[in-house]
Scaffold this motif. Structure first.
Motif, mmCIF file in Angstrom:
data_model
loop_
_atom_site.group_PDB
_atom_site.id
_atom_site.type_symbol
_atom_site.label_atom_id
_atom_site.label_comp_id
_atom_site.label_asym_id
_atom_site.label_seq_id
_atom_site.Cartn_x
_atom_site.Cartn_y
_atom_site.Cartn_z
ATOM 1 N N ILE A 235 47.637 114.379 37.819
ATOM 2 C CA ILE A 235 49.041 113.955 37.912
ATOM 3 C C ILE A 235 49.712 114.607 39.115
ATOM 4 O O ILE A 235 50.435 113.949 39.881
ATOM 5 N N SER A 236 49.481 115.903 39.297
ATOM 6 C CA SER A 236 50.093 116.627 40.417
ATOM 7 C C SER A 236 49.669 116.020 41.749
ATOM 8 O O SER A 236 50.514 115.770 42.629
ATOM 9 N N TYR A 237 48.375 115.754 41.905
ATOM 10 C CA TYR A 237 47.904 115.238 43.184
ATOM 11 C C TYR A 237 48.237 113.762 43.378
ATOM 12 O O TYR A 237 48.336 113.297 44.525
ATOM 13 N N THR A 238 48.434 113.031 42.310
ATOM 14 C CA THR A 238 48.911 111.651 42.450
ATOM 15 C C THR A 238 50.323 111.648 43.018
ATOM 16 O O THR A 238 50.640 110.880 43.950
ATOM 17 N N ARG A 239 51.168 112.540 42.471
ATOM 18 C CA ARG A 239 52.538 112.659 42.992
ATOM 19 C C ARG A 239 52.538 113.165 44.433
ATOM 20 O O ARG A 239 53.348 112.717 45.257
ATOM 21 N N ILE A 240 51.639 114.109 44.724
ATOM 22 C CA ILE A 240 51.543 114.631 46.094
ATOM 23 C C ILE A 240 51.129 113.520 47.055
ATOM 24 O O ILE A 240 51.700 113.377 48.146
ATOM 25 N N PHE A 241 50.143 112.720 46.662
ATOM 26 C CA PHE A 241 49.659 111.636 47.527
ATOM 27 C C PHE A 241 50.761 110.629 47.813
ATOM 28 O O PHE A 241 50.943 110.205 48.967
ATOM 29 N N VAL A 242 51.492 110.263 46.779
ATOM 30 C CA VAL A 242 52.588 109.302 46.962
ATOM 31 C C VAL A 242 53.641 109.862 47.907
ATOM 32 O O VAL A 242 54.145 109.157 48.807
ATOM 33 N N THR A 243 53.974 111.134 47.751
ATOM 34 C CA THR A 243 54.986 111.764 48.599
ATOM 35 C C THR A 243 54.516 111.873 50.048
ATOM 36 O O THR A 243 55.265 111.569 50.986
ATOM 37 N N VAL A 244 53.267 112.279 50.240
ATOM 38 C CA VAL A 244 52.738 112.459 51.590
ATOM 39 C C VAL A 244 52.644 111.126 52.330
ATOM 40 O O VAL A 244 52.891 111.053 53.539
ATOM 41 N N MET A 245 52.296 110.070 51.632
ATOM 42 C CA MET A 245 52.158 108.769 52.278
ATOM 43 C C MET A 245 53.497 108.240 52.782
ATOM 44 O O MET A 245 53.531 107.323 53.614
ATOM 45 N N ARG A 246 54.579 108.799 52.288
ATOM 46 C CA ARG A 246 55.907 108.398 52.765
ATOM 47 C C ARG A 246 56.300 109.111 54.059
ATOM 48 O O ARG A 246 57.290 108.753 54.696
ATOM 49 N N ILE A 247 55.542 110.129 54.447
ATOM 50 C CA ILE A 247 55.828 110.847 55.696
ATOM 51 C C ILE A 247 55.471 109.930 56.859
ATOM 52 O O ILE A 247 54.350 109.421 56.942
ATOM 53 N N PRO A 248 56.393 109.697 57.785
ATOM 54 C CA PRO A 248 56.155 108.717 58.850
ATOM 55 C C PRO A 248 55.085 109.134 59.857
ATOM 56 O O PRO A 248 54.303 108.301 60.303
#
Length: 332
Positions: A235-248
């Motif tokens: 769960i933690s890394y799923t949230r991390i992945f989603v957040t990081v992919m938003r970095i331009p």
């Protein structure tokens, strides 16, 4: 053979078993750890290999602890958890490897019933701490990446200490439950354990009494200390992945992922082998495969942890270099 009214009956040594008479029930008082190989020519090689691994594990993890504790730059939640993980890894390997080395030197593969239970308890305890600490470290990375502005308010020293205490206590209760349940079992037949330490799974297979409750606890209490933390990591890394992919920017994404790379490597090594051994159908793997997998998470992973975390971390590499060369560490 001595008369039945004596305390012990000794069966000829080729059977490698000693039994105690208690009415009509015979109880095993020691187990035989078969180890990794029964080939005499391989014993010296295995001894020096595991001695080297044990020394590397102890020195490597101890250096990580010293660097983190003596350098104020590393007095952050992430490194606080890493130092605790290094301490647990030292204890984890000390639970199994020294006894294995002693057996190689003495040529005696026996371990007493009490010694076996002690090894089971401490093995489950430190393995459980490892499991929960890896989850805590994943949560720390989640907060750092997904809520950086609130990181210092969430990951306070009191919260970090509480998380570590919970890890130790949770694992302690789990180990205590399994160990106490083993004491209710009777062992009156085969006493050879196809392993290099007293592991719970092969030990239960030797019981001549019903192990239903023990098996049930492995799949319930065991799930609480292994599967639930693993789900927390996912769960933690799923949230991390989603957040990081938003970095331009690509550079920003790389920097964010690089802070998690070391932890993800350790998670894959540890959970991949543990889940494969304890939570897959017995028919899908042999005792030899279980032993190889156990070597991975009990011996290899604790040895690799210092290298994984230091080689991917420039600050720790620089601090280690300064510590080993005797130069004062002023700032990083």
């Amino acid at each position: 053979v001595e008369p039945l009214n004596s305390c012990f009956i000794f069966i000829p040594c080729e059977y490698n078993i000693r039994i105690m008479v208690a009415g009509n029930q015979s109880e095993i008082s020691e187990f035989i750890l078969l180890g990794l190989s029964d080939q005499p020519e391989q014993q010296s090689l295995l001894f020096f290999l595991f001695l080297l691994i044990y020394m590397i594990t102890g020195v490597g993890n101890l250096l990580i602890i010293v660097v983190i504790r003596t350098n104020s730059c590393f007095h952050t939640p992430m490194y606080f958890f890493l130092s605790n993980l290094s301490l647990v890894d030292i204890c984890f390997t000390t639970t199994t490897i020294p006894k294995m080395l002693v057996n190689h030197i003495s040529g005696n593969k026996a371990i007493s019933y009490a010694g076996c239970l002690t090894q089971v308890f401490f093995f489950i305890w430190f393995a459980g701490i490892d499991s929960v600490l890896l989850t805590v470290m994943a949560y720390d990375r989640y907060v750092a990446i997904c809520a950086p502005l609130h990181y210092s308010m969430i990951m306070t020293p009191k919260v970090c200490l509480l998380l570590v205490v919970v890890s130790w206590f949770w694992a302690y209760i789990t180990a205590l439950i399994h160990t106490v349940l083993v004491t209710r079992l009777s062992f009156c037949g085969q006493n050879e354990i196809p392993h290099f330490f007293c592991d719970l799974s092969p030990l239960l297979k030797l019981a001549c009494s019903d192990t239903f409750i023990n098996d049930l606890m492995v799949n319930t209490v065991g799930a609480l200390i292994i599967i639930i933390p693993f789900i927390g990591i996912l769960i933690s890394y799923t949230r991390i992945f989603v957040t990081v992919m938003r970095i331009p920017s690509t550079v920003g994404k790389w920097r964010a992922f690089s802070t998690c790379g070391s932890h993800l490597t350790v998670v894959c090594l540890f959970y991949g082998t543990v889940i494969g051994v304890y939570f897959s159908p017995i028919s899908n793997h042999t005792a030899q495969q279980d032993t190889v997998a156990a070597v991975m998470y009990t011996v290899v992973t604790p040895m690799l942890n210092p290298f994984i975390y230091s080689l991917r971390n420039k600050d720790i590499k620089r601090a280690l270099k300064m510590l080993l060369t005797g130069k004062p560490v002023l700032s990083l």
